[in-house]
Motif scaffolding. Structure first.
Motif, PDB file in Angstrom:
ATOM      1  N   SER A  29       0.829  -1.209   0.000  1.00  0.00           N
ATOM      2  CA  SER A  29       0.000   0.000   0.000  1.00  0.00           C
ATOM      3  C   SER A  29       0.859   1.253   0.000  1.00  0.00           C
ATOM      4  N   ARG A  30       2.059   1.154   0.628  1.00  0.00           N
ATOM      5  CA  ARG A  30       2.967   2.288   0.691  1.00  0.00           C
ATOM      6  C   ARG A  30       4.345   1.800   1.124  1.00  0.00           C
ATOM      7  N   VAL A  31       5.335   2.667   0.926  1.00  0.00           N
ATOM      8  CA  VAL A  31       6.706   2.360   1.326  1.00  0.00           C
ATOM      9  C   VAL A  31       7.258   3.570   2.069  1.00  0.00           C
ATOM     10  N   LYS A  32       7.799   3.334   3.256  1.00  0.00           N
ATOM     11  CA  LYS A  32       8.438   4.399   4.018  1.00  0.00           C
ATOM     12  C   LYS A  32       9.950   4.216   3.944  1.00  0.00           C
ATOM     13  N   ASP A  43      13.931   0.692   4.351  1.00  0.00           N
ATOM     14  CA  ASP A  43      12.610   0.834   3.743  1.00  0.00           C
ATOM     15  C   ASP A  43      11.652  -0.093   4.457  1.00  0.00           C
ATOM     16  N   ILE A  44      10.423   0.364   4.640  1.00  0.00           N
ATOM     17  CA  ILE A  44       9.372  -0.500   5.166  1.00  0.00           C
ATOM     18  C   ILE A  44       8.249  -0.572   4.137  1.00  0.00           C
ATOM     19  N   TYR A  45       7.970  -1.790   3.683  1.00  0.00           N
ATOM     20  CA  TYR A  45       6.909  -2.054   2.721  1.00  0.00           C
ATOM     21  C   TYR A  45       5.688  -2.560   3.495  1.00  0.00           C
ATOM     22  N   TYR A  46       4.555  -1.906   3.294  1.00  0.00           N
ATOM     23  CA  TYR A  46       3.345  -2.238   4.043  1.00  0.00           C
ATOM     24  C   TYR A  46       2.327  -2.958   3.165  1.00  0.00           C
ATOM     25  N   PRO A  47       1.702  -4.014   3.706  1.00  0.00           N
ATOM     26  CA  PRO A  47       0.615  -4.656   2.954  1.00  0.00           C
ATOM     27  C   PRO A  47      -0.614  -3.767   2.915  1.00  0.00           C
ATOM     28  N   VAL A  88       7.541  -5.538   5.551  1.00  0.00           N
ATOM     29  CA  VAL A  88       8.946  -5.913   5.376  1.00  0.00           C
ATOM     30  C   VAL A  88       9.815  -4.689   5.592  1.00  0.00           C
ATOM     31  N   ALA A  89      10.745  -4.801   6.533  1.00  0.00           N
ATOM     32  CA  ALA A  89      11.748  -3.762   6.737  1.00  0.00           C
ATOM     33  C   ALA A  89      13.054  -4.271   6.164  1.00  0.00           C
TER      34      ALA A  89
END
Length: 280
Positions: A29-32, A43-47, A88-89
């Motif tokens: 949904s987004r990446v921080k 990077d953190i990838y969010y479902p 996922v970080a």
């Protein structure tokens, strides 16, 4: 440079490969992107579901001297994990060319501590954090888990050197070069350093569940390294699982498209979810 050229076919296939599954290109949904230490980022990838999220803390491979968090093959793993509802970080860490291995380990710990400290803002469930790494990244994950005993759910290590001396049993010039640069020594003259930084020498009772994955035809990190690690984990009554691929070389999951590879990927997801049984 010569070392890379000699083993270029394997390296290229792994770096540019992807998991043998049909996965949405951007299932998140987004990446921080966040700075966790000076000049170091994660990077953190969010479902697409709602948080707080179970997290896979992912360390890339590359022999401690190369690799980066946004490599095509690594992104393939992130897609797969996020598609299975994990955040996922993924971290970068300093290379061992000009840094002691303790610096790499400090980078690893700093990134994980940053996430735990900011878990509410980052929407991470601190009771459901898994450590995962490929090759050298798996080594960092195992070593940190065994020496620091963090409060994590489990650990997954794909084709990782649990006994660093085993690397010298292969014909891989890159692997030998990488470990000698990382430890700044050769094993014959500094056996104690290789033993100190080998996860297998830090196995004890009461560890979190650990999944080891390896290909029997690995020419970079010999499979025996994971086999010995599994046996020692079980000797100390720890929950552990070893998944082997009969035709797998280093980075096999990015190259092979067979059913065994797909089965290993499915079992990895089950393990990360806590659907773990020593007999499965």
């Amino acid at each position: 440079m010569i070392l890379f050229l000699i083993e270029l076919p394997l390296i290229r296939k792994s770096l540019l490969g992807k998991l043998p599954l049909d996965i949405e290109k951007k299932p998140w949904s987004r990446v921080k992107t966040l700075k966790y230490k000076e000049n170091l980022w994660l990077d953190i990838y969010y479902p697409k579901s709602k948080g707080p999220y179970s997290l896979v803390f992912f360390a890339h491979g590359g022999g401690w001297i190369s690799g980066y968090r946004k490599q095509p093959n690594n992104l393939s793993w992130y897609r797969f994990l996020v598609n299975n509802n994990f955040a996922v970080a993924t971290i970068d860490y300093r290379y061992a060319y000009f840094n002691d291995i303790e610096i790499l380990l400090d980078n690893y710990e700093s990134a994980l501590n940053f996430i735990v400290k900011n878990n509410k803002h980052l929407e991470i469930d601190v009771n459901n954090i898994s450590l995962m790494g490929l090759s050298a990244g798996g080594h960092l994950s195992l070593y940190y888990a065994l020496t620091k005993k963090p409060d994590v759910k489990n650990v997954v290590a794909f084709y990782s050197p649990s006994d660093l001396k085993d690397i010298w049993k292969t014909d891989s010039l890159f692997a030998r070069f990488a470990v000698s640069v990382t430890l700044k020594r050769f094993p014959k003259k500094s056996k104690e350093i290789y033993e100190k930084y080998s996860p297998i020498n830090h196995v004890k009772k009461g560890l979190m569940p650990i999944l080891l994955v390896h290909g029997l035809k690995d020419n970079v990190v010999p499979c025996i390294s994971s086999v010995k690690m599994y046996k020692k984990l079980r000797e100390y009554k720890n929950s552990a699982k070893l998944l082997l691929h009969p035709n797998g070389d280093h980075g096999f999951e990015f190259v092979l498209k067979d059913e065994r590879t797909k089965e290993i990927l499915r079992e990895t997801i089950k393990f990360l979810r806590g659907e773990f049984n020593d007999k499965f």
